[in-house]
Design an enzyme around this catalytic site. Structure first.
Site, short mmCIF file in Angstrom:
data_model
loop_
_atom_site.label_atom_id
_atom_site.label_comp_id
_atom_site.label_asym_id
_atom_site.label_seq_id
_atom_site.Cartn_x
_atom_site.Cartn_y
_atom_site.Cartn_z
N HIS A 3 13.08 1.34 -11.30
CA HIS A 3 12.62 0.45 -10.24
C HIS A 3 13.67 0.38 -9.14
O HIS A 3 14.66 -0.34 -9.26
CB HIS A 3 12.32 -0.94 -10.83
CG HIS A 3 11.73 -1.88 -9.83
ND1 HIS A 3 11.97 -3.23 -9.86
CD2 HIS A 3 10.93 -1.68 -8.77
CE1 HIS A 3 11.33 -3.81 -8.86
NE2 HIS A 3 10.70 -2.89 -8.19
N ASN A 20 11.73 -9.37 -10.08
CA ASN A 20 10.49 -9.90 -9.52
C ASN A 20 9.90 -11.00 -10.38
O ASN A 20 9.21 -11.88 -9.88
CB ASN A 20 9.47 -8.77 -9.31
CG ASN A 20 9.79 -7.96 -8.07
OD1 ASN A 20 10.54 -8.41 -7.20
ND2 ASN A 20 9.25 -6.76 -7.98
P1 NAI Z 1 3.18 3.34 -0.08
O1 NAI Z 1 1.77 2.96 0.10
O2 NAI Z 1 4.11 3.29 1.07
O3 NAI Z 1 3.24 4.83 -0.64
C1 NAI Z 1 2.46 5.32 -1.69
C2 NAI Z 1 2.25 6.80 -1.45
O4 NAI Z 1 1.70 7.37 -2.61
C3 NAI Z 1 1.30 7.10 -0.29
O5 NAI Z 1 1.95 7.97 0.60
C4 NAI Z 1 0.13 7.77 -0.99
O6 NAI Z 1 -0.46 8.78 -0.18
C5 NAI Z 1 0.75 8.34 -2.23
N1 NAI Z 1 -0.18 8.51 -3.33
C6 NAI Z 1 -1.10 7.63 -3.78
N2 NAI Z 1 -1.75 8.15 -4.83
C7 NAI Z 1 -1.20 9.38 -5.07
C8 NAI Z 1 -1.44 10.38 -6.04
N3 NAI Z 1 -2.38 10.23 -6.95
N4 NAI Z 1 -0.69 11.49 -5.97
C9 NAI Z 1 0.23 11.65 -5.02
N5 NAI Z 1 0.51 10.72 -4.09
C10 NAI Z 1 -0.21 9.59 -4.11
O7 NAI Z 1 3.72 2.50 -1.31
P2 NAI Z 1 5.20 2.09 -1.66
O8 NAI Z 1 5.55 0.81 -1.02
O9 NAI Z 1 6.08 3.26 -1.45
O10 NAI Z 1 5.08 1.78 -3.21
C11 NAI Z 1 5.03 2.80 -4.18
C12 NAI Z 1 5.36 2.22 -5.53
O11 NAI Z 1 6.66 1.65 -5.48
C13 NAI Z 1 4.44 1.10 -5.99
O12 NAI Z 1 4.28 1.20 -7.38
C14 NAI Z 1 5.20 -0.15 -5.61
O13 NAI Z 1 4.88 -1.27 -6.39
C15 NAI Z 1 6.61 0.29 -5.90
N6 NAI Z 1 7.65 -0.44 -5.20
C16 NAI Z 1 7.52 -0.79 -3.89
C17 NAI Z 1 8.52 -1.49 -3.24
C18 NAI Z 1 8.41 -1.83 -1.80
O14 NAI Z 1 9.21 -2.67 -1.33
N7 NAI Z 1 7.52 -1.22 -1.05
C19 NAI Z 1 9.77 -1.87 -3.96
C20 NAI Z 1 9.84 -1.38 -5.30
C21 NAI Z 1 8.81 -0.72 -5.89
#
Ligand code: NAI
Ligand code: 3HC
Length: 702
Positions: free
Chosen positions: A435, A485
């Protein structure tokens, strides 16, 4: 016999080798032996100069921090006493600095008449990061050697500098041409000093260091910097000590520095920062996992999802030259992700932190892909796709089919169950959570989430890798939100509820920033996104339905599309990053309070403080009791490193110890009664807290 010293004679030189593993911390035994060795050399007519070096270890990481607060720390010779004696040596002492001279280690070098460093050495006075000031002459000798401004900058930053910069500043006299030849070149330098009959301790370049700055320098400095010190005491104390160096002769200055240092060592702030220092060293150790356990080699990495997190995660590896395959669903998303990474690097280049060639080298480590077949050779895959169990399941099922045996499969999920994710594969022993925090290429904290089935070598490899990436890895067990969290949830719940009860957003955030947080929790949600908070709460809805007021205001803000800074409106109104209270939110809070039967009233700052912070502490204690965190120190690291909790307060659990566990318990019980049904539902003290208080314990442990 001097077990910690390697004493050699090569008349007219004596070579005193410091040899206390692992880092030549100047504990009592080493100080005693060093004193004996220097006296022996001074008494020996065959010896005319002495080289102090560290043949097999770093030169010295300074005073022995584990002695602070114990009688050994002041036992004779204390470090300041020893260094006064060394500085008065009748024969030249030459410090030969390899790899590291930090804190008291650098002060030892400053007490020598001459200094030569290896080209790869780093030198610094990091005491400030322990809530201290240099306490063995650094604040007095350094300004006399290099002038007030550079001396103050070095001590206030706490960051080590390179040997080349030390030479430029006049902190060292010369550099060896190579690290390997430092001992020989130090001896040659000593011979040259003898040949020119150099004084045992040359005159300082700035005997009256006040001459190096204007008359108003100290007042101006205070005016310019005190805002950024927030609640920290050490920067001010340090400034006072350097001011003394400009006003008093050396001996009086050293005595004043000593008095300030001893007061600082006893201060709650230094105790808190030292607690974090040792907690950080402890965090890498997992009971039952031996340091000798063979690790899995990580040469090829893959990241799935090139969004906010995936891009930042990939950068961590590219920064260290590790090849990374970045996999996306569509060409468009991939191109956008890669362009964002390039843009980040180019911003660094414009700020002078990277050369154009380095930008290209890092980009060359990244290969975009739309095909899982490209992941076949990856040793580690980190998934960072949307926060949806269905999507994660699909990804891990595919990974199980395409990845080579032994590959580590990690998820960056913020809240989802790692065991359920692992169960989609035939190899749950290879699955864990990694994480990262946003921005993932910047934030140091890394929660390493250990599933039920995670193999010990997978965990150990992740911890080692995290450290290699420059992160602070902390182990967490599986639960909603892991350590950080999960604790954020009751802390923010109270903040949003207090808005309904009559506090204003600005008041709540002010209480938290006055406590020392970088930002209040309401401003923080406006920054990360009220929509993100809403989605994170989604898995909790069923459990939380017992309380209709639960995060009701935040949910309404979400429904209104008030996502925070990104939409210009959240809990506050924004003009750029400037925030203002919004009467509409006030009106919304009043309407919801009426709907929910909450009587609005004046809320004191004390109530905000207690409800937000003691709930945070309470959740931390539950997490510890459940074994989700291995130690109280791990929880403190997560909150100081990942959530802006003031490090000089040591983290939520150390803070609880400082204010008294019985006080925390009594306060929770008070609100449990005072707040009616709401209090009865949420203000149940953690069982561990009740047990500790009943047993009269003041220290938190399981
Ligand atoms: P985001 O929406 O910016 O990025 C997700 C990306 O994954 C998108 O570019 C999408 O096209 C891609 N994607 C979705 N399904 C896919 C698949 N089946 N195969 C390949 N690519 C796929 O989301 P973000 O913020 O980067 O979050 C990603 C993960 O990280 C989530 O699990 C979130 O909970 C976790 N997270 C987010 C934080 C934040 O502050 N944004 C902090 C810590 C963890
Ligand atoms: N005192 C006591 N123990 C120390 C120590 C010190 N100054 N510095 C490091 N150690 C111990 C660590 O606790 C650790 O012990 P462990 O193996 O039992 O956990 C071991 O040495 C190795 O340390 P690290 O795991 O941190 O190893 P790294 O290679 O990652 O880092 C380091 C080495 C850069 C030296 C880092 O340990 C460090 O920054 N140390 C602290 C330096 C410091 O703050 N010095 C100032 C001390 S205060 C002072 O000198 C006061 C004086 O002005 C009077």
């Amino acid at each position: 016999m001097l077990p910690l010293i390697d004493y050699r004679q090569a008349p007219p030189l004596a070579l005193i080798g410091l040899n206390r593993a692992p880092v030549n911390a100047l504990g009592h035994a080493l100080r005693q032996e060093l004193q004996v060795a220097v006296r022996q050399a001074c008494a020996d007519p065959a010896i005319q100069a002495v080289v102090i070096h560290a043949p097999a270890l770093p030169f010295s990481a300074g005073a022995d921090i584990s002695e602070f607060g114990h009688s050994r720390f002041t036992a004779q010779p204390s470090l300041p006493e020893l260094l006064i004696e060394l500085a008065a040596s009748p024969k030249p002492l030459i410090a030969a600095i390899n790899t590291l001279a930090l804190g008291g280690g650098l002060e030892l070098a400053l007490a020598c008449g001459y200094r030569i460093a290896a080209p790869n050495a780093r030198l610094g006075l990091p005491e400030i990061s322990l809530g201290l000031l240099p306490g063995a002459g650094g604040t007095q000798r350094l300004p006399r050697l290099i002038g007030v401004e550079p001396a103050l900058a070095l001590m206030q930053s706490g960051q080590p500098i390179s040997a080349a910069r030390a030479l430029e500043l006049g902190l060292v006299d010369c550099l060896a041409s190579r690290a390997e030849t430092l001992p020989d070149e130090a001896c040659a330098y000593a011979h040259a000093l003898l040949a020119r009959q150099a004084a045992p301790f040359p005159d300082y370049p700035h005997p009256d260091p006040g001459q190096t700055v204007s008359a108003s320098f100290f007042a101006d400095y205070l005016h310019q910097h005190q805002g950024s010190w927030k609640g920290r005491e050490a920067p001010r104390t340090l400034l006072e000590a350097v001011h003394t160096a400009c006003q008093q002769p050396l001996a009086a200055g050293l005595a004043h520095e000593q008095a300030l240092f001893m007061a600082a060592i006893d201060s709650p702030q230094s105790q808190a920062l030292r607690h974090l220092f040792f907690a950080e060293r402890e965090a890498g150790k997992v009971p039952g996992i031996e340091a000798s356990l063979p690790l899995r080699p990580i040469r090829q990495v893959a990241v799935i999802g090139a969004g906010t997190m995936g891009g930042g995660i990939a950068m961590n590896f590219a920064n260290r030259g590790l090849p990374v395959v970045l996999l996306e669903q569509t060409r468009e998303a991939l191109d956008r992700g890669l362009a964002q990474i390039r843009n980040n690097y180019e911003i660094s280049a414009r700020r002078g932190k990277l050369s154009a060639a380095e930008v290209e080298q890092r980009m060359a480590c990244l290969t975009g892909s739309l095909d899982y077949a490209d992941l076949a050779e990856a040793d580690l895959v980190i998934e960072a796709v949307f926060e949806s169990m269905a999507v994660k399941r699909q990804v891990f099922t595919t990974l199980d089919a395409v990845c080579k045996p032994g590959a580590i499969l990690a998820s960056n999920t913020s809240t989802l169950d790692i065991d359920a994710i692992a169960a989609c594969t035939q190899r749950p022993q290879d699955v864990l959570g990694l994480h990262f925090f946003s921005p993932a290429n910047v934030m140091r904290l890394l929660e390493v989430v250990r599933g039920q089935a995670t193999a010990p070598d997978v965990l150990a490899t992740a911890l080692k890798l995290g450290k290699q990436l420059g992160k602070l890895p902390v182990v967490s067990g599986v639960c909603y939100g892991f350590i950080g969290n999960r604790m954020l949830e009751p802390y923010s719940r109270e903040a949003y509820h207090l808005l309904l009860e009559g506090a204003s957003a600005a008041q709540i955030d002010r209480v938290l920033t006055e406590f020392g947080f970088n930002m209040g929790v309401l401003s923080m949600y406006d920054l990360v996104g009220i929509d993100v908070g809403y989605l994170i709460r989604t898995p909790m809805r069923a459990i939380l339905s017992q309380d209709p007021s639960y995060c009701r205001l935040a949910d309404e803000l979400y429904a209104l599309g008030r996502y925070g800074q990104k939409s210009g409106r959240g809990t506050y109104l924004y003009a750029g990053r400037e925030r203002q209270d919004d009467p509409e939110v006030q009106a919304l809070a009043e309407r919801l309070a009426t709907e929910l039967g909450i009587t609005r009233r004046e809320i004191s700052d004390q109530e905000i403080h207690e409800r937000c912070l003691f709930m945070l502490i309470n959740e931390g204690l539950k997490i510890l009791d459940e074994g989700i965190a291995l130690r109280a120190g791990d929880i403190d690291l997560v909150w100081t490193c990942g959530y802006g909790f003031p490090d000089w307060r040591g983290g939520p659990l150390h803070y609880a110890e400082q204010i008294g566990l019985a006080h925390v318990l009594a306060t929770l019980q008070k609100y449990r009664t005072q707040l009616g049904d709401y209090g009865a539902l949420w203000f149940q003290p953690a069982a561990l807290l009740e047990r500790l208080v009943a047993a009269g314990q003041t220290h938190i442990s399981r």
